[in-house]
Design a protein around this motif. Structure first.
Motif, PDB file in Angstrom:
ATOM      1  N   PRO A  78      13.065 -25.045 -22.886  1.00 12.69           N
ATOM      2  CA  PRO A  78      14.216 -24.147 -22.966  1.00 12.69           C
ATOM      3  C   PRO A  78      13.740 -22.695 -22.905  1.00 12.69           C
ATOM      4  CG  PRO A  78      13.753 -25.115 -25.105  1.00 12.69           C
ATOM      5  CD  PRO A  78      12.815 -25.751 -24.118  1.00 12.69           C
ATOM      6  N   VAL A  79      14.656 -21.789 -22.646  1.00 14.24           N
ATOM      7  CA  VAL A  79      14.319 -20.367 -22.629  1.00 14.24           C
ATOM      8  C   VAL A  79      13.734 -20.023 -23.989  1.00 14.24           C
ATOM      9  CG1 VAL A  79      15.236 -18.034 -22.394  1.00 14.24           C
ATOM     10  CG2 VAL A  79      16.148 -19.897 -20.985  1.00 14.24           C
ATOM     11  N   GLY A  80      12.654 -19.309 -23.996  1.00 14.62           N
ATOM     12  CA  GLY A  80      11.996 -18.979 -25.255  1.00 14.62           C
ATOM     13  C   GLY A  80      10.554 -19.417 -25.208  1.00 14.62           C
ATOM     14  N   GLY A  81      10.235 -20.372 -24.336  1.00 12.87           N
ATOM     15  CA  GLY A  81       8.850 -20.717 -24.062  1.00 12.87           C
ATOM     16  C   GLY A  81       8.141 -21.534 -25.105  1.00 12.87           C
ATOM     17  N   ALA A  82       6.874 -21.204 -25.326  1.00 13.74           N
ATOM     18  CA  ALA A  82       5.943 -22.040 -26.081  1.00 13.74           C
ATOM     19  C   ALA A  82       6.312 -22.231 -27.546  1.00 13.74           C
ATOM     20  CB  ALA A  82       4.534 -21.465 -25.981  1.00 13.74           C
ATOM     21  N   ASP A  83       7.072 -21.314 -28.119  1.00 13.87           N
ATOM     22  CA  ASP A  83       7.429 -21.450 -29.530  1.00 13.87           C
ATOM     23  C   ASP A  83       8.492 -22.522 -29.755  1.00 13.87           C
ATOM     24  OD1 ASP A  83       5.645 -19.498 -30.149  1.00 13.87           O
ATOM     25  OD2 ASP A  83       7.145 -17.891 -30.287  1.00 13.87           O
ATOM     26  N   GLU A  84       9.170 -22.891 -28.701  1.00 15.16           N
ATOM     27  CA  GLU A  84      10.217 -23.895 -28.810  1.00 15.16           C
ATOM     28  C   GLU A  84       9.603 -25.281 -28.957  1.00 15.16           C
ATOM     29  OE1 GLU A  84      13.507 -23.260 -28.902  1.00 15.16           O
ATOM     30  OE2 GLU A  84      13.112 -21.114 -28.713  1.00 15.16           O
ATOM     31  N   GLU A  85      10.270 -26.149 -29.708  1.00 14.04           N
ATOM     32  CA  GLU A  85       9.820 -27.525 -29.862  1.00 14.04           C
ATOM     33  C   GLU A  85       9.946 -28.241 -28.522  1.00 14.04           C
ATOM     34  OE1 GLU A  85      11.274 -31.453 -32.275  1.00 14.04           O
ATOM     35  OE2 GLU A  85      11.398 -29.529 -33.304  1.00 14.04           O
ATOM     36  N   GLU A  86       8.906 -28.999 -28.165  1.00 12.48           N
ATOM     37  CA  GLU A  86       8.936 -29.727 -26.896  1.00 12.48           C
ATOM     38  C   GLU A  86      10.020 -30.796 -26.944  1.00 12.48           C
ATOM     39  OE1 GLU A  86       6.021 -32.517 -24.268  1.00 12.48           O
ATOM     40  OE2 GLU A  86       5.132 -30.826 -25.315  1.00 12.48           O
ATOM     41  N   VAL A  87      10.829 -30.838 -25.895  1.00 14.54           N
ATOM     42  CA  VAL A  87      11.947 -31.759 -25.827  1.00 14.54           C
ATOM     43  C   VAL A  87      11.646 -32.803 -24.771  1.00 14.54           C
ATOM     44  CG1 VAL A  87      14.415 -31.944 -25.344  1.00 14.54           C
ATOM     45  CG2 VAL A  87      13.523 -29.910 -26.485  1.00 14.54           C
ATOM     46  N   GLY A  88      12.014 -34.043 -25.049  1.00 10.38           N
ATOM     47  CA  GLY A  88      11.808 -35.104 -24.086  1.00 10.38           C
ATOM     48  C   GLY A  88      13.051 -35.959 -23.942  1.00 10.38           C
ATOM     49  N   GLU A  89      13.069 -36.703 -22.859  1.00 11.25           N
ATOM     50  CA  GLU A  89      14.158 -37.631 -22.582  1.00 11.25           C
ATOM     51  C   GLU A  89      13.566 -39.033 -22.563  1.00 11.25           C
ATOM     52  OE1 GLU A  89      17.411 -38.532 -19.048  1.00 11.25           O
ATOM     53  OE2 GLU A  89      15.610 -37.369 -18.588  1.00 11.25           O
ATOM     54  N   LEU A  90      14.227 -39.976 -23.225  1.00 13.76           N
ATOM     55  CA  LEU A  90      13.787 -41.367 -23.170  1.00 13.76           C
ATOM     56  C   LEU A  90      14.342 -42.011 -21.908  1.00 13.76           C
ATOM     57  CD1 LEU A  90      14.225 -42.468 -26.887  1.00 13.76           C
ATOM     58  CD2 LEU A  90      12.090 -42.054 -25.661  1.00 13.76           C
ATOM     59  N   VAL A  91      13.451 -42.494 -21.072  1.00 16.40           N
ATOM     60  CA  VAL A  91      13.829 -43.180 -19.843  1.00 16.40           C
ATOM     61  C   VAL A  91      13.082 -44.506 -19.785  1.00 16.40           C
ATOM     62  CG1 VAL A  91      14.302 -41.044 -18.582  1.00 16.40           C
ATOM     63  CG2 VAL A  91      12.060 -42.089 -18.415  1.00 16.40           C
ATOM     64  N   TRP A  92      13.570 -45.373 -18.945  1.00 13.95           N
ATOM     65  CA  TRP A  92      12.897 -46.653 -18.759  1.00 13.95           C
ATOM     66  C   TRP A  92      11.848 -46.546 -17.669  1.00 13.95           C
ATOM     67  CZ3 TRP A  92      13.377 -49.814 -22.509  1.00 13.95           C
ATOM     68  CH2 TRP A  92      14.580 -49.995 -23.186  1.00 13.95           C
ATOM     69  N   GLY A  93      10.715 -47.178 -17.923  1.00 11.82           N
ATOM     70  CA  GLY A  93       9.704 -47.367 -16.898  1.00 11.82           C
ATOM     71  C   GLY A  93       9.716 -48.840 -16.518  1.00 11.82           C
ATOM     72  N   LEU A  94       9.830 -49.120 -15.236  1.00 10.19           N
ATOM     73  CA  LEU A  94       9.754 -50.495 -14.750  1.00 10.19           C
ATOM     74  C   LEU A  94       8.285 -50.851 -14.618  1.00 10.19           C
ATOM     75  CD1 LEU A  94      11.071 -53.073 -13.553  1.00 10.19           C
ATOM     76  CD2 LEU A  94      10.993 -51.909 -11.314  1.00 10.19           C
ATOM     77  N   VAL A  95       7.877 -51.916 -15.298  1.00  2.25           N
ATOM     78  CA  VAL A  95       6.480 -52.340 -15.276  1.00  2.25           C
ATOM     79  C   VAL A  95       6.395 -53.826 -14.971  1.00  2.25           C
ATOM     80  CG1 VAL A  95       5.743 -50.548 -16.908  1.00  2.25           C
ATOM     81  CG2 VAL A  95       6.386 -52.803 -17.773  1.00  2.25           C
ATOM     82  N   GLU A  96       5.212 -54.222 -14.541  1.00  2.10           N
ATOM     83  CA  GLU A  96       4.915 -55.639 -14.308  1.00  2.10           C
ATOM     84  C   GLU A  96       3.690 -55.982 -15.134  1.00  2.10           C
ATOM     85  OE1 GLU A  96       3.474 -58.295 -10.567  1.00  2.10           O
ATOM     86  OE2 GLU A  96       5.189 -56.958 -10.233  1.00  2.10           O
TER      87      GLU A  96
END
Length: 189
Positions: A81-99
């Motif tokens: 987000p705007v504000g850079g390195a001081d901001e908490e890192e945000v992630g999105e949970l997505v599915w990974g297709l694996v075998e």
């Protein structure tokens, strides 16, 4: 992922299966269908025993498609987000297709990789069958490690309520909301 026996095939979005919900299997109750297998944290064979338990539960409850494919929940970083390195890192949970390869090590090398946990013998993962008919979660409890499986998760009232409450939250992305709404639309039957 090849180092622990998963072949990564692709990121899968718009599955209609909320990845974040699979992380809540251990919050459901055994009378809601959850089944667990655990191994004592001090057991010197905990990794091999927990691996065997994971595979047996995953096989018995239908995690794997005929080609040994399934979904594993992965956190993908979002742009800062705007504000850079001081901001908490945000992630999105997505599915990974694996075998699943012929040789694999979910609870040891997989957990140590940081993808399926944080150290060998310390799992932390969430998985789903391709159709969402079963969720599988690996975790560390106070005195044990293990696997919990939840068949027909879309029918579990307590899990449905948690998913319903998560829709529209600021920490959920529009894609996560869309999967949650599609999953809730399946109904509890």
């Amino acid at each position: 992922m090849a180092g622990f026996g998963f072949e990564f095939l692709s990121f899968e979005r718009s599955t209609g299966i909320p990845s974040f919900a699979a992380w809540m299997v251990t919050s459901t109750h055994p009378n809601e269908g959850r089944r667990d297998r655990t191994v004592g944290i001090d057991d010197p064979e905990r990794v091999s025993r927990a691996n065997a338990d994971w595979y047996e539960l995953a096989s018995d409850y239908g995690l794997f498609a005929e080609d040994r494919r399934f979904l594993v929940s992965l956190e993908v970083p979002l742009p800062s987000p705007v504000g850079g390195a001081d901001e908490e890192e945000v992630g999105e949970l997505v599915w990974g297709l694996v075998e699943l390869a012929e040789e694999w090590d979910v609870m040891g090398l997989g957990a140590a990789s940081g993808v399926l946990g944080w150290a060998s013998g310390c799992p932390g993962f969430a998985m789903s069958s391709l159709d969402g008919s079963v969720f599988v979660q690996g975790t560390v409890w106070q005195e044990s490690i293990g696997t919990a499986v939840l068949p027909a998760p879309h029918k579990v009232a307590s899990l449905r309520e948690v998913v319903r409450r998560n829709v529209g939250k600021s920490y959920r992305t529009p894609a996560e909301d869309a999967d949650a709404l599609a999953w809730l639309a399946r109904g509890d039957t």
